[in-house]
Design an enzyme around this catalytic site. Sequence first.
Site, PDB file in Angstrom:
ATOM      1  N   CYS A   1       0.812  -1.220   0.000  1.00 30.11           N
ATOM      2  CA  CYS A   1       0.000   0.000   0.000  1.00 30.11           C
ATOM      3  C   CYS A   1       0.847   1.272   0.000  1.00 30.11           C
ATOM      4  O   CYS A   1       0.485   2.275  -0.626  1.00 30.11           O
ATOM      5  CB  CYS A   1      -0.988   0.007   1.160  1.00 30.11           C
ATOM      6  SG  CYS A   1      -0.235  -0.047   2.801  1.00 30.11           S
TER       7      CYS A   1
ATOM      8  N   HIS B   1      -1.995   2.120   6.980  1.00 25.68           N
ATOM      9  CA  HIS B   1      -2.474   2.105   5.597  1.00 25.68           C
ATOM     10  C   HIS B   1      -2.223   3.494   5.010  1.00 25.68           C
ATOM     11  O   HIS B   1      -2.074   4.478   5.753  1.00 25.68           O
ATOM     12  CB  HIS B   1      -3.954   1.725   5.516  1.00 25.68           C
ATOM     13  CG  HIS B   1      -4.417   1.446   4.117  1.00 25.68           C
ATOM     14  ND1 HIS B   1      -3.711   0.661   3.245  1.00 25.68           N
ATOM     15  CD2 HIS B   1      -5.520   1.880   3.433  1.00 25.68           C
ATOM     16  CE1 HIS B   1      -4.358   0.591   2.090  1.00 25.68           C
ATOM     17  NE2 HIS B   1      -5.442   1.334   2.185  1.00 25.68           N
TER      18      HIS B   1
ATOM     19  N   ASP C   1      -8.588   4.976  -3.195  1.00 28.46           N
ATOM     20  CA  ASP C   1      -7.677   3.943  -2.707  1.00 28.46           C
ATOM     21  C   ASP C   1      -7.181   3.131  -3.902  1.00 28.46           C
ATOM     22  O   ASP C   1      -7.919   2.292  -4.441  1.00 28.46           O
ATOM     23  CB  ASP C   1      -8.376   3.019  -1.702  1.00 28.46           C
ATOM     24  CG  ASP C   1      -7.390   2.102  -0.982  1.00 28.46           C
ATOM     25  OD1 ASP C   1      -6.475   1.586  -1.658  1.00 28.46           O
ATOM     26  OD2 ASP C   1      -7.529   1.898   0.225  1.00 28.46           O
TER      27      ASP C   1
END
Length: 620
Positions: A274, A301, A318
């Site tokens: 990520c 994250h 995202d």
Amino acid sequence: MRGMTGKALRRRQVTHSDKMVARKFSVRHHESSFDVDYDTDDGVEVFKFQLFSLTSIPPDQLKIVSDDDHQRPVSDDSDLLSICDDLKLVSIEEELVSNSAKEQEELLKSDEELARMLQAEEEALLLQQYVVDDDGGDFENRLRPYITQVLMYEDPIRQDAARKIVPVEELEEESFVALAKEGNFEPSIIEQRHAFLLQLLFWFKQSFRWVDAPPCDGCGNETTARGMGAALPAEIQYGAHRVELYSCKFCSRITRFPRYNDPLKLVETRKGRCGEWANCFTLYCRAFGYECRLILDFTDHVWTECFSQSLGRWMHLDPCEGIYDRPLLYEKGWDKKLNYVIAIAKDGVYDVTKRYTRKWHEVLSRRNIAREETVSSVLTKLTRECRRNFASEVLCALEDRDKSEMEALERFLHSADDISVSLPGRQSGNKEWRILRSEIGADDNCSLSCSSCPVRVCIDEHVTIIYNAFSPVLSQIVENDISKSRAIEVLTSFKGILVDLRKAPYKTRRVSLNTNCNDGLKVLRQLVPSLGQFFEALFLKCKLDADGRLDIGLAGDPVKTSLSLPVVLDALDDMIHDLNSCNNLNRDSLSLPLLKLNRIHSGSVLASGEEIPFGIVSSI
């Protein structure tokens, strides 16, 4: 009698038999019940007057519903022959009072819930004073490296490197097609840029590779983790101070996985987890001129926010999940226990946690790195440093936008949650890793496409036009006595031409071929007169020279051609398949359903099964 309604028909039958149809209804009102014999031919209006005499409720204040689980209303147009025997009477005034009481009860519950949340917030803030004694140093030190990182996105060399990788014309086409599917064939620049940003997200999701354990550098087989290694100078050059080591399960070779922080290197490698995904994607956004932020979630994250001129607000994106504008994804879908969500941009550092939670009182109890006033002070300090060289008019504009955003975050925090929207657990990463991080969510089988897919208006009139255009082609195949095998060969050749046309740049689509090359193309040349309607449906024009050269090119809006080509290619696949199954191709067989009848071309559609923007919607 075919044109008569059922009610009129029954009335005619009653008249012919010279008698009325009587029914016995059981009617309940409050605690009383009445058995009512009624001649149904008199209609509902007279029936209400009869009930008025029994209940004293005026006909205009009387509501009749079936006394069953369905509670179906009886209107003035209802057929008294077909309605339920058991009925219930409700006074409209009583119903209004009842609804008002329910609303008051809901408001009371809402007020009580809000009061409990505010009380919990106060208690969490009070507890902070006793358990948190940090001066904000740890909090500030955690953010500073990211300020340096986001400034890399402003580097023209890095931006240029990112733009060179992106298939810009392809994403532009997909953006216009997505807008056209909503009926917007003349989008504004703002709408175009918003649509392009979404296509950039979807493209990035497909082009970047997630790494759980890298394949072996030697043989390409699976590897297992062997801990950390010392970074090499060439790796440190691109910010990889952490290097993971993996051992091959087959040849025992060690594979290095440097965790690069420089987005320039990530544009080259296009792989990671990520951190790498959000870092590289944010560079892409800046490379195309979008105002964006890197979002740091202290529970491990990272993602991106971009300011959407179309929406007039910051939008969550995202890249790991390929999901946008779902800020509650982490708390509601992944079941994350959030504490700090901080946005870092070239113009400041912002606490945006309230955008990502509806449980602020719970989040507050977990914010134990620094007190709230310290957090605010650190963010103000860092933001001033970021803006120290900004012009006064730019500062004023930023301060106005900051104020608007803070107000919006407060409104969002206490707005009602849409319980109908089910958000998925984490999809990126292998299942064991997601379970270990407790991010798999409540339902591992849930996905955004099946759980919260929007209903869109189906602006697809072109589908009907294209399917109708097959009739002249089929007719000419039969009239020219073309065999089934040759017909399939011709349609396959035609499909190949359209595939080549689809691969061509959408603004200048054009193909040219010699129809004398083979027998299939020679037959296709004979069918050119019947293809006129086809080419019109695709917004194309066709020219056949005397020497057999066939030229096909755009004849209208290129976006409409882009919208139509997937439909005709899908239809050709259906036709070729069905012709293969057809024993004898003749005029009678043309009535067979050679094309699917479940293509949707109007109304609304739940687009869960549709791959936007080129997917074709089918009814089920």
